[in-house]
Design an enzyme around this catalytic site. Structure first.
Site, PDB file in Angstrom:
ATOM      1  N   GLU A 192       0.836  -1.212   0.000  1.00 16.83           N
ATOM      2  CA  GLU A 192       0.000   0.000   0.000  1.00 16.83           C
ATOM      3  C   GLU A 192       0.865   1.254   0.000  1.00 16.83           C
ATOM      4  OE1 GLU A 192      -2.215  -0.359   3.640  1.00 16.83           O
ATOM      5  OE2 GLU A 192      -3.273  -2.154   3.020  1.00 16.83           O
ATOM      6  N   PRO A 193       1.722   1.442  -0.987  1.00 16.00           N
ATOM      7  CA  PRO A 193       2.593   2.615  -0.964  1.00 16.00           C
ATOM      8  C   PRO A 193       1.838   3.897  -1.312  1.00 16.00           C
ATOM      9  CG  PRO A 193       2.916   1.394  -3.000  1.00 16.00           C
ATOM     10  CD  PRO A 193       1.916   0.620  -2.199  1.00 16.00           C
ATOM     11  N   GLY A 194       2.147   4.958  -0.616  1.00 12.77           N
ATOM     12  CA  GLY A 194       1.576   6.258  -0.937  1.00 12.77           C
ATOM     13  C   GLY A 194       2.705   7.223  -1.237  1.00 12.77           C
ATOM     14  N   ARG A 195       3.422   7.600  -0.172  1.00 10.81           N
ATOM     15  CA  ARG A 195       4.496   8.590  -0.279  1.00 10.81           C
ATOM     16  C   ARG A 195       5.531   8.223  -1.346  1.00 10.81           C
ATOM     17  NH1 ARG A 195       6.055  11.593   4.448  1.00 10.81           N
ATOM     18  NH2 ARG A 195       5.047   9.921   5.620  1.00 10.81           N
ATOM     19  N   CYS A 249      -1.520  33.572  11.075  1.00 13.10           N
ATOM     20  CA  CYS A 249      -1.224  34.193  12.370  1.00 13.10           C
ATOM     21  C   CYS A 249      -0.878  33.170  13.440  1.00 13.10           C
ATOM     22  CB  CYS A 249      -2.414  35.030  12.798  1.00 13.10           C
ATOM     23  SG  CYS A 249      -2.771  36.273  11.568  1.00 13.10           S
ATOM     24  N   TYR A 278       4.925  18.190  11.958  1.00 11.65           N
ATOM     25  CA  TYR A 278       5.959  17.190  12.295  1.00 11.65           C
ATOM     26  C   TYR A 278       7.356  17.785  12.354  1.00 11.65           C
ATOM     27  CZ  TYR A 278       2.257  14.431   9.970  1.00 11.65           C
ATOM     28  OH  TYR A 278       1.072  13.908   9.544  1.00 11.65           O
ATOM     29  N   ARG A 298       2.992  19.921   6.857  1.00  7.37           N
ATOM     30  CA  ARG A 298       4.013  19.001   7.388  1.00  7.37           C
ATOM     31  C   ARG A 298       5.075  19.683   8.257  1.00  7.37           C
ATOM     32  NH1 ARG A 298       7.032  15.889   5.091  1.00  7.37           N
ATOM     33  NH2 ARG A 298       6.542  14.046   6.301  1.00  7.37           N
TER      34      ARG A 298
HETATM   35  N1  LLP Z   1      -1.525   1.956   4.540  1.00  7.62           N
HETATM   36  C1  LLP Z   1      -2.004   2.412   5.722  1.00  7.62           C
HETATM   37  C2  LLP Z   1      -2.894   1.559   6.495  1.00  7.62           C
HETATM   38  C3  LLP Z   1      -1.630   3.690   6.190  1.00  7.62           C
HETATM   39  O1  LLP Z   1      -2.099   4.124   7.349  1.00  7.62           O
HETATM   40  C4  LLP Z   1      -0.756   4.495   5.406  1.00  7.62           C
HETATM   41  C5  LLP Z   1      -0.368   5.830   5.861  1.00  7.62           C
HETATM   42  C6  LLP Z   1      -0.302   3.971   4.173  1.00  7.62           C
HETATM   43  C7  LLP Z   1      -0.694   2.706   3.776  1.00  7.62           C
HETATM   44  C8  LLP Z   1       0.609   4.739   3.265  1.00  7.62           C
HETATM   45  O2  LLP Z   1       1.839   4.977   3.845  1.00  7.62           O
HETATM   46  P1  LLP Z   1       3.030   5.655   2.987  1.00  7.62           P
HETATM   47  O3  LLP Z   1       3.489   4.633   1.942  1.00  7.62           O
HETATM   48  O4  LLP Z   1       2.492   6.871   2.345  1.00  7.62           O
HETATM   49  O5  LLP Z   1       4.057   5.939   3.997  1.00  7.62           O
HETATM   50  N2  LLP Z   1       0.701  12.699   7.131  1.00  7.62           N
HETATM   51  C9  LLP Z   1       1.931  11.986   7.402  1.00  7.62           C
HETATM   52  C10 LLP Z   1       1.863  10.548   6.942  1.00  7.62           C
HETATM   53  C11 LLP Z   1       0.693   9.762   7.521  1.00  7.62           C
HETATM   54  C12 LLP Z   1       0.658   8.352   7.034  1.00  7.62           C
HETATM   55  C13 LLP Z   1      -0.606   7.681   7.444  1.00  7.62           C
HETATM   56  N3  LLP Z   1      -0.761   6.353   6.962  1.00  7.62           N
HETATM   57  C14 LLP Z   1       3.087  12.762   6.772  1.00  7.62           C
HETATM   58  O6  LLP Z   1       2.854  13.818   6.197  1.00  7.62           O
HETATM   59  O7  LLP Z   1       4.239  12.347   6.892  1.00  7.62           O
END
Ligand code: LLP
Length: 414
Positions: free
Chosen positions: A271-274, A341, A314, A310
């Site tokens: 499940e890659p996002g970033r 502000c 963080y 971000r």
């Molecule tokens: N699967 C699940 C169940 C998740 O909770 C997440 C991210 C992903 C996949 C995707 O993870 P990735 O490959 O993108 O790391 N807002 C934060 C990141 C929060 C991530 C939440 N869950 C930031 O800006 O760093």
């Protein structure tokens, strides 16, 4: 960003000058490289090659329809966490049957809708949730496909807000409870066990915690076989870190090879996002004012914490480049801050950069959790999003208008 380069003293994304995009759409504006998103996705697919796999892009990282549509055409499934994300996938032409539903508190309505759309599976977070899914499936006279989300209790060594795989985190269930939930599901006429799931955190830069988590998941898979439960897939979640600064991070091919070596011939879901969109996006902003006192210099830009949360949330690092690359290193240091502000409204602190009022700055690596975490705080309209493909640019989300800010609000006329 691989597709960023310097030509005639100005920055380009693919074959388009960033300055031109600024001129066409104004600032602040999010800009994405289609090639970079495509290449990042294909890296995952190619690394698995013939091995059974499904890449489920994590929609929360960036849920723009154009990105979902692009990835869907490449064969992506989707990791969703709300009915809103499922509706986005469908609106963008994605296949609901390739969606895994994660998230700690699925509502009755979300479960019902997901069953209607025949999603691939629910990643179940607790006993109560499993019972609710069973209840809704029974009402609808169908079998709900489920995986149990296991919390493997490994330290992903990432920011505490985005670490999810330790006992102290709210996510998943421990190994013993997982077994008992699988036993329960096995005996239910309205639940169909399809897999096992775990996700230990985000922006993880070392693959050891992933391998530890995988080992724990595989132990459970063995135990399940002993009690007559055979799974169709193993979902290892997302979390692969990207390079924001000079840090070293996980090599996708190496990580996937390790998975292939350990897992038998069972389908692997990631499940890659970033790692798909993070480095494919920049936020273009203009220096409005420079303000100095004997202690500090501030460059006040037109993007703020509502446009990119971000750094404020963080203390995250984002590289910042002057789009005019002829500006030589000056040795001057600035806090790069927005107009909101709050003292927490900063994009970078104490950053050495050469800049003047009116300059355009590119805030790097904002493709993931940039736009998707925007807000209207301080009644600021959200910026537009633009996709670049070679020498073309496409507006994939319009800038919000002032009217958009309050057109759903009502004055009480009594
Ligand atoms: N699967 C699940 C169940 C998740 O909770 C997440 C991210 C992903 C996949 C995707 O993870 P990735 O490959 O993108 O790391 N807002 C934060 C990141 C929060 C991530 C939440 N869950 C930031 O800006 O760093």
């Amino acid at each position: 960003m691989d597709n960023l380069h310097n030509q005639n003293n100005t920055l380009f994304i693919e074959s388009l000058s960033i300055k031109e995009i600024g001129k066409a759409y104004g600032t602040p504006v999010y800009i994405y490289s289609q090639k970079e998103i495509t290449d990042n996705f294909l890296r995952f697919q190619n690394a698995f090659s013939e091995y059974p796999n499904l890449i489920c892009y994590s929609v929360k990282a960036n849920s723009n329809l154009a990105i979902i549509n692009l990835l869907s055409k490449l064969g992506s499934g989707f990791d969703i966490v709300s009915i809103g994300e499922l509706e986005r996938v469908i609106a963008a032409g994605g296949d609901p049957k390739l969606c895994v539903f994660s998230g700690v508190a699925k509502t009755h309505f979300e479960i019902e809708k997901s069953l209607e759309h025949e999603i691939l599976c629910f990643n179940v977070e607790s006993k109560s949730e499993l019972e609710r899914i069973e209840f809704v499936a029974k009402q609808k006279g169908v079998k709900a496909p489920i995986s149990i989300r296991v919390n493997p209790d490994v330290d992903a060594k990432t920011h505490p807000y985005i670490s999810t795989g330790m006992k102290k985190n709210k996510f998943g269930v421990d190994a013993d409870e997982a077994i008992s939930l699988y036993r329960y599901a096995k005996n239910s006429s309205f639940l169909e066990i399809v897999g096992i799931d775990c996700h230990i955190g985000s922006q993880i830069t070392d693959d050891n915690p992933f391998v530890d988590a995988l080992d724990k998941v595989l132990e459970l898979v063995e135990e399940l076989i002993q009690i007559g439960i055979n799974l169709k897939h193993i979902d290892l979640g997302g979390g692969i870190g990207i390079q924001y600064d000079n840090e070293s991070t996980i090599d996708i091919e190496t990580y996937i090879n390790k998975i292939k070596e350990k897992v038998g011939n069972i389908e692997v879901i990631l499940e890659p996002g970033r790692s798909i969109v993070g480095n494919a996006g920049v936020l273009l902003t203009k220096v409005e004012y420079i303000k100095s006192n004997p202690e500090k210099s501030f460059a006040i830009v037109d993007a703020a914490m509502n446009d990119l949360l971000r750094p404020a949330l963080y203390d995250a690092y984002h590289e910042i480049l002057n789009v005019d690359t002829s500006k030589k290193e000056s040795g001057d240091r600035y806090d790069i801050v927005g107009p909101v502000c709050e003292t927490g409204d900063f994009i970078a602190r104490d950053r050495e950069i050469s800049l003047e009022e009116g300059d355009l700055l590119a805030i790097m690596s904002v493709g993931a959790y940039g736009y998707s975490m925007t807000s209207n705080y301080n009644s600021r309209p959200r910026p537009p999003e633009v996709m670049v493909s070679e020498n073309k640019h496409y507006l994939v989300r319009e800038r919000e208008t002032l009217d958009d800010l309050f057109n759903k609000e009502h004055i009480i006329n009594e």
